[in-house]
Every structure is written in C-alpha cells, then in structure tokens.
Write a protein that holds these residues in place. Structure first.
Motif, PDB file in Angstrom:
ATOM      1  N   GLU A 147       3.555  12.441   3.991  1.00 35.37           N
ATOM      2  CA  GLU A 147       2.816  12.119   5.209  1.00 35.37           C
ATOM      3  C   GLU A 147       2.596  10.614   5.261  1.00 35.37           C
ATOM      4  N   LEU A 148       2.489  10.094   6.455  1.00 35.46           N
ATOM      5  CA  LEU A 148       1.998   8.737   6.667  1.00 35.46           C
ATOM      6  C   LEU A 148       0.524   8.871   7.024  1.00 35.46           C
ATOM      7  N   ARG A 149      -0.343   8.420   6.126  1.00 34.72           N
ATOM      8  CA  ARG A 149      -1.777   8.631   6.275  1.00 34.72           C
ATOM      9  C   ARG A 149      -2.506   7.335   6.593  1.00 34.72           C
ATOM     10  N   ARG A 150      -3.548   7.447   7.397  1.00 32.78           N
ATOM     11  CA  ARG A 150      -4.413   6.304   7.676  1.00 32.78           C
ATOM     12  C   ARG A 150      -5.796   6.606   7.111  1.00 32.78           C
ATOM     13  N   LEU A 192       6.777  -3.507   8.004  1.00 33.15           N
ATOM     14  CA  LEU A 192       6.024  -2.250   7.966  1.00 33.15           C
ATOM     15  C   LEU A 192       4.578  -2.472   8.387  1.00 33.15           C
ATOM     16  N   CYS A 193       3.956  -3.507   7.846  1.00 32.16           N
ATOM     17  CA  CYS A 193       2.549  -3.778   8.175  1.00 32.16           C
ATOM     18  C   CYS A 193       2.386  -4.061   9.660  1.00 32.16           C
ATOM     19  N   GLU A 194       3.314  -4.803  10.232  1.00 31.03           N
ATOM     20  CA  GLU A 194       3.243  -5.092  11.668  1.00 31.03           C
ATOM     21  C   GLU A 194       3.424  -3.826  12.482  1.00 31.03           C
ATOM     22  N   ALA A 195       4.349  -2.964  12.068  1.00 31.47           N
ATOM     23  CA  ALA A 195       4.618  -1.736  12.809  1.00 31.47           C
ATOM     24  C   ALA A 195       3.428  -0.785  12.769  1.00 31.47           C
ATOM     25  N   LEU A 196       2.675  -0.802  11.678  1.00 30.68           N
ATOM     26  CA  LEU A 196       1.523   0.099  11.556  1.00 30.68           C
ATOM     27  C   LEU A 196       0.409  -0.246  12.538  1.00 30.68           C
ATOM     28  N   GLU A 197       0.462  -1.440  13.112  1.00 35.02           N
ATOM     29  CA  GLU A 197      -0.531  -1.852  14.108  1.00 35.02           C
ATOM     30  C   GLU A 197      -0.147  -1.391  15.518  1.00 35.02           C
ATOM     31  N   ASN A 198       1.007  -0.774  15.645  1.00 33.78           N
ATOM     32  CA  ASN A 198       1.491  -0.348  16.956  1.00 33.78           C
ATOM     33  C   ASN A 198       0.534   0.667  17.588  1.00 33.78           C
ATOM     34  N   LYS A 199       0.120   0.402  18.802  1.00 34.37           N
ATOM     35  CA  LYS A 199      -0.854   1.267  19.485  1.00 34.37           C
ATOM     36  C   LYS A 199      -0.244   2.584  19.962  1.00 34.37           C
ATOM     37  N   ASP A 200       1.086   2.676  19.952  1.00 32.86           N
ATOM     38  CA  ASP A 200       1.731   3.903  20.417  1.00 32.86           C
ATOM     39  C   ASP A 200       1.784   4.998  19.352  1.00 32.86           C
ATOM     40  N   ILE A 201       1.458   4.647  18.115  1.00 33.64           N
ATOM     41  CA  ILE A 201       1.456   5.658  17.057  1.00 33.64           C
ATOM     42  C   ILE A 201       0.331   6.649  17.323  1.00 33.64           C
ATOM     43  N   GLN A 202       0.657   7.922  17.278  1.00 27.39           N
ATOM     44  CA  GLN A 202      -0.337   8.969  17.509  1.00 27.39           C
ATOM     45  C   GLN A 202      -0.852   9.486  16.169  1.00 27.39           C
ATOM     46  N   TRP A 203      -2.180   9.408  15.996  1.00 30.94           N
ATOM     47  CA  TRP A 203      -2.818   9.811  14.751  1.00 30.94           C
ATOM     48  C   TRP A 203      -3.649  11.064  15.005  1.00 30.94           C
ATOM     49  N   SER A 204      -3.659  11.975  14.056  1.00 29.00           N
ATOM     50  CA  SER A 204      -4.478  13.185  14.176  1.00 29.00           C
ATOM     51  C   SER A 204      -5.276  13.386  12.898  1.00 29.00           C
ATOM     52  N   SER A 205      -6.506  13.865  13.048  1.00 31.19           N
ATOM     53  CA  SER A 205      -7.398  14.079  11.912  1.00 31.19           C
ATOM     54  C   SER A 205      -6.992  15.335  11.154  1.00 31.19           C
ATOM     55  N   GLN A 206      -7.045  15.254   9.820  1.00 29.20           N
ATOM     56  CA  GLN A 206      -6.667  16.370   8.961  1.00 29.20           C
ATOM     57  C   GLN A 206      -7.890  16.915   8.223  1.00 29.20           C
ATOM     58  N   GLY A 207      -8.019  18.235   8.211  1.00 32.97           N
ATOM     59  CA  GLY A 207      -9.104  18.915   7.520  1.00 32.97           C
ATOM     60  C   GLY A 207      -8.553  20.115   6.795  1.00 32.97           C
ATOM     61  N   PRO A 208      -9.392  21.090   6.483  1.00 32.06           N
ATOM     62  CA  PRO A 208     -10.812  21.190   6.777  1.00 32.06           C
ATOM     63  C   PRO A 208     -11.651  20.273   5.888  1.00 32.06           C
ATOM     64  N   ALA A 209     -12.894  20.032   6.330  1.00 35.28           N
ATOM     65  CA  ALA A 209     -13.718  19.005   5.705  1.00 35.28           C
ATOM     66  C   ALA A 209     -14.107  19.317   4.271  1.00 35.28           C
ATOM     67  N   ASN A 210     -14.055  20.586   3.845  1.00 32.04           N
ATOM     68  CA  ASN A 210     -14.358  20.894   2.452  1.00 32.04           C
ATOM     69  C   ASN A 210     -13.172  20.613   1.537  1.00 32.04           C
ATOM     70  N   LYS A 211     -12.066  20.111   2.113  1.00 32.49           N
ATOM     71  CA  LYS A 211     -10.886  19.781   1.321  1.00 32.49           C
ATOM     72  C   LYS A 211     -10.403  18.354   1.561  1.00 32.49           C
ATOM     73  N   ARG A 212     -10.512  17.885   2.793  1.00 30.03           N
ATOM     74  CA  ARG A 212      -9.964  16.561   3.084  1.00 30.03           C
ATOM     75  C   ARG A 212     -10.470  16.051   4.429  1.00 30.03           C
ATOM     76  N   LEU A 213     -10.403  14.751   4.594  1.00 23.52           N
ATOM     77  CA  LEU A 213     -10.650  14.128   5.889  1.00 23.52           C
ATOM     78  C   LEU A 213      -9.920  12.789   5.906  1.00 23.52           C
ATOM     79  N   TYR A 214      -8.844  12.731   6.653  1.00 18.72           N
ATOM     80  CA  TYR A 214      -8.104  11.499   6.877  1.00 18.72           C
ATOM     81  C   TYR A 214      -7.231  11.719   8.110  1.00 18.72           C
ATOM     82  N   GLU A 215      -6.447  10.721   8.485  1.00 13.69           N
ATOM     83  CA  GLU A 215      -5.579  10.835   9.655  1.00 13.69           C
ATOM     84  C   GLU A 215      -4.115  10.757   9.242  1.00 13.69           C
TER      85      GLU A 215
END
Length: 485
Positions: A436-439, A308-331
C-alpha cells in the motif's frame, strides 16, 4: 484489550472499627433516590435516554451513564486526589497506550482510597445491579491512572474475564475539550467492528462515568494535548456472569500477486549503484541474517527520490481512511489516482528484478535464480548476479521450479522464528507481494490485534517526507506477525 485480571478489591468488613486515620466516603444522593433509580433502570432496559441534573443514562453508541458530583463531600474528593497523587506510578507504553498507572488499589491502606473502595463495593455496586439488572460480584478491579502531555489509550472494548460494568471517576482540574483526554465512544457496524467516534465525554471534576462492557463497547482516551494539566482518574470494572461473544470478524487480506516481469535494467533506473555491487549485497545479507532487519540509507537515486516527494504532493491523489480503529488508523492512496512516477515506483517494487535483489539482500528464496540451501552446501555462493540474469522461464516451468525449491533459512537467535517460504494464497509456492501507499499524520497508528493471522513475511518500508536524516531510508525487516492472547 487490557491487562489480565490479577485480583480484585473486596469490601471492608461492615463492622470494622474505624481508626483515627480512617475516612468515610459519602456518595451522591442519587444512590438513595428510589424513584430516580427506577427511572434509570427503566431507561437502561428500554435503551432510552434519561437526563437529570444529578445523573444521565444514555443508550448510544452503547449503554452508559454519567453521575456528576459522585462524591458528596468536596473535602473528601480533594483529599482522595492528594492521596492518589502520592502513590507510586509506573509508566506503561506499548502499541495501544501511553500513561502512568498505579498498582491495584485492592490492598491500599491509604484512608481515602480504602473508603472509596468500600463505598464502591457496598453502595455503588447494589445501585448498579438494580439499574442494569446484572448480578454483579461483590469485588472490583480498581487502579489509578495519570495521563499527561501526549499520553493516550487507543480504541479497545474492555472485554476480558467477566468484566460487565466499567467505571471511571475523574479527579481533574478544570478541563476543556481542547485539552484532549476525552473519553471517545465509537459506533459499530454489523460485524461488531468500530466505525467512527460519535460521542466525546470531556473529563470533569468528581464526575463518574460507567458503561456496559460488551462486544460493541469500543472507546478510547484521546491524546492529552495540555502540557500543564494532569488527567487523573480512578477506574476499574465490576464483574458478573460472562456474556456470549460473537465470532471474530475476519478481514479480507490485501490482494497478493507474483512479481511483474521486469529485467535488471529497472534496478539501474531506480537504485543507488552501491546496492547493485555483489560484495555490498553479500555484506547486507550477512548483517540481515544476524539481525533480521537492516536499514539501507539513500537506497534510491537522489533524482528519483525528489520526483517521488514532489508527486506525493499532487492534489489529485485520492486518499481513503483505513480501519477499523481497534486495529489501525491511517490513509491509503487509490492507485488509479496516482501520478505516473508513483505508479512506476510501485511497479518497480513489484518487479522480478527486485525480487531477485531482495533474495540477495536477505538469503530468502524469493526468485527461482536465488541460491537454495543445496546450492550453498555445494559451495556455489550466497548471491546471484542481478545485473545479468537470463530471461525468466515460461510461467508453468517457473511455477514448478518454485514449488520444488525450499527457501534459504538464515541463522537466527532461538527467540526469532525463521522466515519460511510457505504456501501462498494462490495455492502455489511462488513468492507473492502485497503493498500500500500510506499517508501518516498525527494520530495515526497500527495495532497488534487478536484476530491477526500468524504468517511469515518480509516487510519493506520506504519512507518519504520524514526528517532529513531519515527521509531516504529503505528498511527491510524479517518478521513473524503474531497474535495477542
């Protein structure tokens, strides 16, 4: 967001005699320049920009003004700073902020603090009223804040109890943007939700910033990055007639679904064998019912965790930022872009076998084979053998079984609400899951917020990439989401 208004500072009587230790706060000449005040008022009303060497009015992302050299005499500003640093400060720390704050300064007898308070009420307030065309009350909320290394105040709008104009007077040493502690202003969308930072104001000695408190006045104090400097400021609010607030934005919840029909073999594939032992499960349930949470060390098999740890380093994973900022900020990761091992792990988390195992861990009825209250009353035990349960019933029969069953209610202290198997979004009593899978990285957060729905849930958190002693932890938490008022 912010503390409730506990009182207000009022102007000192105009005719009061000044004692030996009393001081006089002389404010910027801008307050006596009639022509400049009229230009500022016109710019404010038209939502236009005005920039002058002694003041600026800006319309975006929401109306605000900047007055450098707000205190006319340098000696007074320095003496005020020294008085403020001598005040008693209390640390404040929660999900929104980390800083040190003084008590309300409405009753402070320190001469320079009292003089500033008087000048704000008697000189600055009439000028603000003229510029903003808001009838401001002759009172203010006022306090002092110290932000030091790593302190922060996350995104919020200041709306509370008739606040109309917010102000901040900076008394900082020479300050650079790289020191952090900037006043960040956010743009908003059509739902009055913060989108992104569009302007950052760097604190500057003896500079006052003011802005209109409104449904779109989202701002933050970014994290202080300097280990040597103290971000000292006097801040507060002028009050006036309340304005109509728009209805709160209701966010669409994460999609929820019943379990995926995998049998017990998937548990042997992923989980350390100690957690499949019935005695261990009974012990975990006993501790969980007592504390409403439990931390399970080395939950996954070591080889699976490494994959799992190795797979999380995969550059093909697409990450998107989650908001709004008055509630949360992560990917979050787009599931369609995940490597096969991560996709299989998510299926494991949503599997029928894990639902049953979690029932054994928690005592909650998350599976039709899990014992109910009636079963326990009949002496049939607290856990079901997860390694040999029969094939699941047909979907319709299973749904009827869930609908007729009641969840097991673990004993908990009075101040902890018991988890309930309440009706879910699909209209049935079938337990469902969402995830969710969060970064997470520096600067990411989640906040409790006013529009957060109250619900009972079982939280499962699996950590990867943390420090060595924590990295293989699996945490199960029984919680009630709650709203701030």
């Amino acid at each position: 967001m912010g503390a409730k208004r506990r009182g207000a500072a009022t102007a000192a009587p105009a005719g009061r005699k000044r004692g030996k230790r009393e001081a006089l706060a002389e404010l910027s000449d801008i307050l006596r320049d009639t022509a400049l005040r009229e230009r500022a008022a016109e710019a404010w009303a038209r939502r236009e920009q005005l920039r002058h060497e002694v003041a600026a009015v800006e319309p975006t992302p929401f109306r605000h003004g900047v007055i450098p050299g707000f205190l006319a005499r340098a000696a007074f500003a320095e003496a005020l700073r020294d008085e403020l640093l001598g005040l008693g400060f209390r640390g404040r720390r929660n999900d929104l902020l980390s800083l040190r704050q003084s008590e309300e300064l409405r009753g402070s007898l320190e001469p320079h603090v009292a003089a500033l308070r008087h000048a704000l009420c008697e000189e600055f307030r009439p000028w603000l009223s003229a510029v903003t065309q808001i009838e401001l009350e002759p009172t203010i909320d006022i306090s002092c804040a110290k932000y030091e290394y790593t302190d922060v105040l996350l995104c919020h709008d200041d709306e509370l109890e008739g606040r109309r104009i917010a102000f901040i007077l900076y008394l900082v040493p020479p300050w650079e943007k790289s020191d952090g502690g900037t006043l960040d202003l956010y743009s908003t969308n059509e739902h009055f939700q913060p989108q992104q930072i569009v302007k950052s104001l760097v604190p500057s000695w003896n500079t006052l910033v003011f802005f209109e408190v409104s449904p779109v006045s989202f701002h933050q104090v970014s994290e202080v990055l300097s280990e040597e400097k103290c971000r000292l400021s006097v801040s507060g609010w002028f009050h006036g007639p309340s304005i109509v607030r728009p209805a709160g934005c209701i966010e669409a919840p994460l999609p929820r679904s019943p379990h995926i029909p995998y049998n017990h073999e998937i548990l042997y594939e992923w989980i350390s064998l100690v957690y499949l032992d019935m005695d261990s499960q009974a012990q975990i349930q006993e501790e969980f019912e007592e504390r409403s949470e439990i931390l399970l060390k080395d939950f996954l098999k070591k080889e699976k965790y490494q994959l799992l740890c190795e797979a999380l380093e995969n550059k093909d994973i697409q990450w998107s930022s989650q908001g709004p900022a008055n509630k949360r900020l992560y990917e979050t990761a787009e599931e369609d872009s995940l490597p096969e091992i991560l996709d299989k792990f998510l299926q494991f988390l949503r599997s029928e076998a894990l639902f049953l195992l979690l029932s054994n861990f928690t005592g909650l009825k998350l599976h039709f084979l899990a014992p109910s209250d009636e079963d326990e009353d009949a002496g049939e035990g607290k856990a079901t053998d997860t390694t040999g349960y029969s094939s699941p019933k047909p979907e319709q029969e299973e749904a009827e079984h869930y609908a007729d069953s009641k969840p097991h209610q673990p004993d908990q202290p009075d101040h902890v609400h018991k988890a309930q198997d309440s009706k879910t979004q699909n209209g049935s009593g079938i337990p469902v899951c969402a995830g969710e899978l969060r970064r997470w990285t520096h600067g990411h957060y989640t906040l409790v917020h006013d529009t957060q729905a109250t619900e009972f849930a079982l939280d499962l958190l699996f950590f990867c990439g943390c420090e060595e002693e924590k990295k293989t932890d699996w945490q199960v938490v029984n919680r009630e989401a709650y709203c701030t008022q």
